[in-house]
Structures are given as C-alpha cells and as structure tokens.
Design a protein around this motif. Structure first.
Motif, short mmCIF file in Angstrom:
data_model
loop_
_atom_site.label_atom_id
_atom_site.label_comp_id
_atom_site.label_asym_id
_atom_site.label_seq_id
_atom_site.Cartn_x
_atom_site.Cartn_y
_atom_site.Cartn_z
N UNK B 13 47.49 11.40 -5.58
CA UNK B 13 47.21 11.00 -6.96
C UNK B 13 46.56 9.71 -6.99
N UNK B 14 46.77 8.52 -6.07
CA UNK B 14 46.45 7.27 -6.17
C UNK B 14 44.89 7.54 -5.74
N UNK B 15 44.83 8.25 -5.06
CA UNK B 15 43.33 8.23 -4.41
C UNK B 15 42.50 8.95 -5.31
N UNK B 16 42.76 9.82 -6.32
CA UNK B 16 42.12 10.51 -7.43
C UNK B 16 41.84 9.54 -8.40
N UNK B 17 42.86 8.59 -8.51
CA UNK B 17 42.96 7.55 -9.68
C UNK B 17 41.95 6.32 -9.27
N UNK B 18 41.88 6.21 -7.81
CA UNK B 18 40.81 5.27 -7.48
C UNK B 18 39.41 5.75 -7.59
N UNK B 19 39.28 7.20 -7.32
CA UNK B 19 38.06 7.63 -7.40
C UNK B 19 37.33 7.41 -8.87
N UNK B 20 38.13 7.76 -10.01
CA UNK B 20 37.86 7.68 -11.40
C UNK B 20 37.79 6.20 -11.75
N UNK B 21 38.53 5.33 -11.26
CA UNK B 21 38.33 3.96 -11.76
C UNK B 21 37.13 3.29 -11.25
N UNK B 22 36.95 3.74 -10.09
CA UNK B 22 35.74 3.20 -9.19
C UNK B 22 34.45 3.95 -10.16
N UNK B 23 34.54 5.05 -10.36
CA UNK B 23 33.16 5.48 -11.22
C UNK B 23 33.35 4.96 -12.52
N UNK B 24 34.20 4.67 -13.26
CA UNK B 24 34.31 4.19 -14.63
C UNK B 24 34.00 2.67 -14.49
N UNK B 25 34.15 1.82 -13.53
CA UNK B 25 33.87 0.38 -13.61
C UNK B 25 32.23 0.42 -13.32
N UNK B 26 31.73 1.29 -12.37
CA UNK B 26 30.40 1.18 -12.31
C UNK B 26 29.57 1.53 -13.70
N UNK B 27 30.04 2.85 -14.06
CA UNK B 27 29.57 3.05 -15.56
C UNK B 27 29.54 2.06 -16.71
N UNK B 28 30.60 1.21 -16.38
CA UNK B 28 30.59 -0.08 -17.42
C UNK B 28 29.78 -1.06 -16.83
N UNK B 29 29.37 -0.97 -15.78
CA UNK B 29 28.35 -2.02 -15.50
C UNK B 29 29.12 -3.36 -14.94
N UNK B 30 30.30 -3.14 -14.82
CA UNK B 30 30.86 -4.51 -14.19
C UNK B 30 30.09 -4.98 -13.12
N UNK B 31 29.88 -6.16 -13.04
CA UNK B 31 29.35 -6.63 -11.78
C UNK B 31 29.96 -6.31 -10.54
N UNK B 32 29.43 -6.04 -9.42
CA UNK B 32 29.84 -5.67 -8.19
C UNK B 32 31.03 -6.48 -7.74
N UNK B 33 31.05 -7.77 -7.91
CA UNK B 33 32.04 -8.38 -7.21
C UNK B 33 33.45 -8.10 -8.06
N UNK B 34 33.40 -8.10 -9.29
CA UNK B 34 34.60 -7.86 -10.08
C UNK B 34 35.09 -6.66 -9.64
N UNK B 35 34.01 -5.50 -9.65
CA UNK B 35 34.85 -4.13 -9.30
C UNK B 35 35.07 -3.96 -7.84
N UNK B 36 34.44 -4.83 -6.89
CA UNK B 36 35.18 -4.75 -5.61
C UNK B 36 36.67 -5.22 -5.66
N UNK B 37 36.69 -6.49 -6.24
CA UNK B 37 37.78 -7.24 -6.40
C UNK B 37 39.08 -6.30 -7.03
#
Lengths: 336, 381
Positions: B13-37
């Motif tokens: 479940x956590x894995x699926x959550x991470x996939x979704x959040x990762x996709x969402x953060x990139x879609x929101x155009x958060x800068x890479x550093x913030x997303x990675x953090x």
C-alpha cells in the motif's frame, strides 16, 4: 448441457475461501438451504422449490464470552447424519454446531488459542459427517477432531483426535455413494497435499496416507472408494483410496481449484477455480478392471469471477450453484 | 486468519502511495529537489527499522481505520501536506490498486514478487541516497527470510486475509476503467487467456496411469479459454527479474486525467462488521504510531510557506488538474498540519488518544470524526 437460472441474492458477498458454498436439500418441505461465508458471518438462505419464497438468516462466529465476535469463519457445511442434520461452522476460535435451520446452537468447541499470537495461524477447517454418528473437523495444526453425535440433544462429545497430518487441514469428505460395503469412510486433505484415508469406528483406523506433491489440496471428495482431489495447481487427481494408486490426473484449471462436488447417483463431478471456470465431468467405475473413467462433459465461464464455491443442488446433478469472491448472489444452473 | 499479513500490506500500500505522490508532485511541477526530499522522507519513514520490526511481529491485520492513520502519518512524514479529501482519494486509489494486484496474483506466493516490484521501484526513486537504499535492502532481506520458506497454502491464507480486508470495495478508478482492467460495476476483469502461472499445466489434458504409475493413455478436452504454457519464474532474490508486472509503477507516464479516481454514486463501501466492535488492538496500533513519531526528527514549521500542500482532487471541469492550494482554502478542505514532536509528549498525547479509541468508533467514518479528532489533537502538540 446447463443453462443459467435466476440467481439468489444473499445479504453479503462471499469471502475468498475454499469450498465456500454448502447446500442442504429438504425434500419433505420442498426447500433447499444454502450457506455462504462472509468474513465473520454465515449467510443462510432457504429457497422454496417453486422459486417464490426466500428467507434469510445470518449466523455469527462465536468467540468465548465476547458478545460480538470478529473471529473469521473458515468454512460452513451441513452434516447429514441418519438421525439429524447439523450445520457446522469452523472459525479462528472454534467449532459451532447448529440445528439444521440455524435456529439453535447445540454445541461449541473452543480451540486452544495461544496467549500471544504465533506466526502460525490457528483455526478450524474441514468438515465431514461420517457414518451414523460422527462429525469430523480439521484444525490448522493438522489434527482431525472426531465428535460423537447423539441422535438428538446437545450431548456431543469429542471422542478422538487423529494426528496424521503435519500441515493445516484444508478439506475433508466422507464416502458419499451410500454403498455400505466401501471400506474407506473418510478422507482428509492438508496444505501439503497429503491425503489420509480412514475407516471410522470407536477408534478411527488409518487405511492409507497418500503423499502430496508440494502443493495444497484445497478440496476433496470420496466416491465409491475413489478419492477425488483438487489442488492449488489447478489439477485434479483420482486415487484409489485404500491402496493409494493414482488412476488419473487432469490438467483441469489454469488457477487454484476452490471447490469439488459429486452427484452420487450419477457420478457427475463439478470443479471450480479462480480462473472463472466451472467444469462438469462424468466419473464411472469399470467393475472388471476396477479402474476409474473420467470424461469431460461441460464448461461454464462465470465471467470475471473468482469462484469459491460450486455444489450440485441434488443427488443427480440436475442443477448446480456457484458463489464467487465479492459476489452477493448465488448463481444457479440447471440442465437444459 | 494469517498473522503474517501486515508487512506485505503496509509495504505494498505504501508503495502504491509513493507511486501516486511521486507522479502528483511531478505533475505539480514542484522542483526536483523538493520532490526528492519529500520522497526520501516518506521512504525513510516507511522503511524505518523499528517500524518494520513491529510490523513483522505475528499479529492480526489492522482495521481500515488504523491502517489509514498509519499511512497518513507516513504520507505526512515530510513537509508535504494533504488535505483530508485528498487523503481520502489517495487511500481509495492505493487500496484499489493493491486489491487489483492481490486478485490478479497468479499464484499466492507471487504476492512476494509484487512486494519486491514495489521495493525495486522505490529503490530506484531514492537511488541517490545510498543509506536509504541500504535500509530498503535490509528490509528485503528480512522479508526473504520470513516469507520464502512459506508453502503455497500459507501464502494463500495471507492472500485470503487480505481479500477479506478489501472485500466489497468496488471504487471505480479512471485509469483502470480506461485500460479495461475494471468493469463499470467495479469488478476487475479476469482474462481466460494468457500464460498459466509458473508450475501449472495448460488445462485440457487427462492422463491415465497403471498400478505401477506408468502413463497408459491420454485424452484431451476443450478448456474454453486460450491458455499458453507458463513463462519463467520470477526471482525471489534481493534483485532480479520479477517477471510479473503487478506492483510496478503504472503511473510512470500518465496524463492528469488518468489520475482521477471517479467516485460515482454506485460505489459501495459497506462498513465492515468488525469496525463496530471496540477494537482491542487500538492501543497496540497507537503504540506503533507512538514509536513512529518518537523516531522522527523534531520538525518545527516556523515558516508555513516552507510547507506545501498537494491536492489530489481534480475538478472534472478543470483540465489543469491538480493545483497547489495556497491561501484560498474552502471551508470543506481544511488543511491540517501535523508537527512531529519529541518522544514523551507524543506518548502521553497518544495514550490519551488511545483512550478515545477504546470507546469504539463509528463504522462509517470515512471523513472520520475520529480521524479528524486525532489529527486535530496532534495539531495542538
């Protein structure tokens, strides 16, 4: 060979469990009872043969002195004895026995559950009525409990514990042909695929121990001395019970088999699996060679359904019923 | 039923959550550093040693309520914030994704391969952080040790336990409907074609044997489907080809519309009977939370702007998709900030909360009164 009939709606959906459908036909009252397990509840439907009346009842799992129990039920099945029929429920906490209409609980047997949870789960599973007065129930430790049942009343006693299995019992079946000459009365199956064949009595006698081949045997039947076993690999094997000789092996399904049933008067066999298929076969015994014939008769695909229970509704195999995971109905088929 | 289900549940479940959040953060155009953090912090929390040890202890599954609380806590392990409605959507999406994987799982032991697929992808997401990768590898070693000796029957028990938890969840997910893996009624599509699982035979053959065990005859029957022979087995090692695609990141090249879980009026989510009983495990679960929070670094949100919010709600009309909600919050989408605090305070606070839980919660608290209380309480810390 069969066509679909009107489904029976049940109060909650079927859980993914082996052999998750039990049927009791009450000819004198023109009624058929069905039970389907949903988590900690058993859904019971009584259907009149004219298709006009349905009544529902729900039975709860029991757990010591707790008012409401969340203990999960592993199996529910009717045990037909000459003097009476009992409905048996097996759960994580113990074994409950009810009068056949589910109205009164006549017996409760608590399993030894450890104080702190152990890695190995504890539960009861595998139910069979044997000869005149025994009800046998399997346990996750591999033990088979033999209960002595009087012709009426609640004075049911644990008469023997059989310890031949090392893995959790998955299913059990008694000889269903009605032929009293059959030597073997009971077969028990476990998670390693091992099959034990028994003769009932004051002391049950082990007739044969058939080794598994590293895959769980989830459903088993015994008919005219032949053991019919369904496995997690989708295969069905036919063994001669007393000798353990393998007669035939069928590559029957593409996924785990959940349910087998026999129509004792005609030798029709039904198998159902997670692959959505229900298959009907015909078994016959060649008396001269003492060998078993199995012939494929019919396929039915229950679209997008992981079937967890399939049973004939009568001794001839004229009709059968099917349950599936997440489905809130019992699907019925009758011969065309 | 099975006492060994929890680690697989949380990691998948956590894995699926991470996939979704990762996709969402990139879609929101958060800068890479913030997303990675954010990713690093969430992954670090999920694979925290003490947390995993607690999960690996033989125990019953958590209720949906407790499960959601734990996953919310993991999601908020960083400066990222999700409002309750977004968290709802996230939970729906990840549970339906995992349910799909469990249902389609060809053999019960393939559940472990699905788990490893999740872990492999997560390792890839945090590959620039070697200590995190080591942490994940350590967990994977433990899983290999605990789970590879189990028989197919024992794995099936784990799978059946999970299927009870997800029973009757029929939420329709756009991406599933679009890919035709889910029907309009919410049930998943089960193909009657394709390769049979590893170790299985293609249906259609009957073989007869003599008393000596030698095959004497064979016949064929029509199987009705179009099945083919099994492909190779997936690897159960620390790394390797898992063969199955279940558990891999299906969001890796999405479009914003695909991310919209469509909740329709036909969605059924029947309250489970178990939820109405006072949950004796509630204290256990909250102790686990206390451990989680105790293990966290102190994070004071001095500057509210440093926290950013992720909104998983997409308005059907709004093609822009997700927006970062700044100051213009509606009444209904209150953003709740959670601050991690030091050990002692957390334990006492949680002990108080445990008391609340013992009274028993209402079964239909999806936008949970209890959940809001807990989160609000944590807010006051």
């Amino acid at each position: 060979m069969y066509h679909k009939e009107k489904s029976i709606q049940i109060k909650s959906s079927a859980s993914a469990l082996y052999n998750n459908l039990s049927i009791l036909r009450i000819a004198p009252r023109c009624l058929t009872y069905f039970t389907v397990v949903h988590a900690n509840v058993v859904n019971m439907v009584s259907a009149s043969w004219d298709g006009l009346n349905y009544s529902h009842r729900q039975l709860q799992s029991k757990e010591g002195n707790v008012a409401t129990s969340s203990s999960l039920i592993m199996q529910a099945a009717w045990c037909v004895l000459p003097s009476r029929d009992l409905l048996v429920l097996t759960s994580q906490k113990g074994i409950q026995m009810y009068e056949s209409d589910g109205s009164i609980m006549v017996y409760w047997h608590a399993l030894d559950t450890p104080e702190t949870p152990t890695a190995k789960a504890v539960f009861a599973r595998g139910i069979a009525a044997v000869r005149e007065k025994y009800i046998c129930v399997g346990v996750s430790s591999g033990s088979v409990l033999v209960f002595d049942v009087p012709s009426k009343g609640s004075n049911i006693t644990l008469s023997e514990v059989l310890e031949e299995h090392k893995e959790a019992i998955t299913d059990m079946a008694s000889e269903c042909s009605g032929n009293l000459e059959c030597i073997a009365d009971l077969v028990s199956a476990d998670d390693s695929g091992r099959l034990c064949v028994w003769k009932s009595g004051e002391d049950f006698q082990l007739l044969n121990k058939i080794p598994g081949f590293d895959t769980s045997c989830s459903s088993v039947k015994l008919w005219k001395g032949t053991v019919i076993a369904g496995y997690g690999t989708g295969q069905i094997r036919l063994y001669e019970g007393v000798t353990g000789i393998l007669h035939a092996e069928v590559n029957a399904h593409a996924r785990w088999i959940y349910s087998l049933d026999i129509a004792p008067f005609t030798g029709l066999l039904i198998s159902a699996a997670e692959d959505s298929w229900v298959r009907v076969w015909h078994l016959s015994l060649a008396a001269e060679t003492n060998s078993v014939e199995i012939e494929h008769m019919y396929n039915e695909c229950v679209t997008d359904t992981q079937i967890c229970g399939a049973k004939f509704c009568d001794g001839d195999g004229y009709a059968f019923a099917v349950t599936g995971y997440d489905l809130s109905e019992i699907i019925r088929y009758t011969q065309a | 039923m099975s006492q060994r289900t929890l680690p697989l549940l949380i990691i998948n479940l956590g894995g699926e959550m991470i996939y979704i959040l990762d996709q969402r953060l990139r879609a929101q155009d958060e800068n890479d550093d913030k997303t990675q953090r954010v990713m690093n912090e969430i992954v670090g929390t999920m694979f925290n040693k003490a947390f995993l040890e607690e999960l690996l202890r033989p125990q019953d599954l958590y209720s949906h309520r407790a499960l959601r609380t734990v996953l919310t806590r993991i999601a908020h392990a960083s400066i990222m914030r999700l409002n309750p409605a977004s968290m709802d959507k996230l939970y729906d999406l990840m549970t339906m994704a995992f349910k799909y994987q469990i249902v389609l799982c060809p053999r019960p032991q393939d559940l472990l391969l699905i788990t490893f697929n999740h872990m492999d992808t997560i390792k890839e997401l945090v590959k620039d952080n070697p200590s995190l990768v080591n942490q994940i590898n350590e967990v994977q070693r433990q899983l290999i040790e605990v789970y590879t000796p189990l028989s197919d029957g024992e794995f099936q028990l784990i799978r059946h336990t999970l299927l009870v938890l997800f029973q009757d969840m029929q939420i329709r997910v756009s991406i599933f409907l679009k890919e035709k893996i889910q029907n309009p009624n919410g049930h998943f599509v089960l193909q009657t074609s394709g390769p049979v699982p590893y170790g299985f035979e293609v249906p259609g053959l009957i073989r007869w044997f003599n008393a000596k065990g030698r095959e004497v005859r064979r016949t064929r029957f029509p199987s009705g489907g179009s099945y083919t022979s099994a492909v190779r087995q997936g690897s159960f090692d620390l790394s390797g080809d898992r063969v199955t695609l279940l558990g891999t990141n299906m969001y890796s090249t999405p479009t914003p519309e695909e991310m919209n879980p469509s909740n329709t009026s036909n969605r059924t989510r029947k309250p489970k009977q178990a939820d109405t009983t006072p949950n004796p495990l509630a204290t256990e679960e909250l102790n686990l939370l206390a451990k989680l929070m105790g293990g966290m670094e102190v994070q004071k949100l001095l500057n509210v702007d440093a926290a950013f919010k992720v909104n998983l709600l997409t308005l059907d009309q709004d093609e822009e998709g997700i927006g970062i909600s700044e100051g213009t919050e509606h009444q209904s989408s209150r953003v709740i900030s959670i601050q991690a605090t030091q050990n002692q305070l957390a334990s006492t606070e949680l002990a108080r909360i445990a008391g609340e839980f013992d009274e028993g919660g209402s079964p239909t608290e999806r936008h949970g009164n209890k959940g809001d209380d807990l989160l609000a309480m944590m807010d006051e810390l």
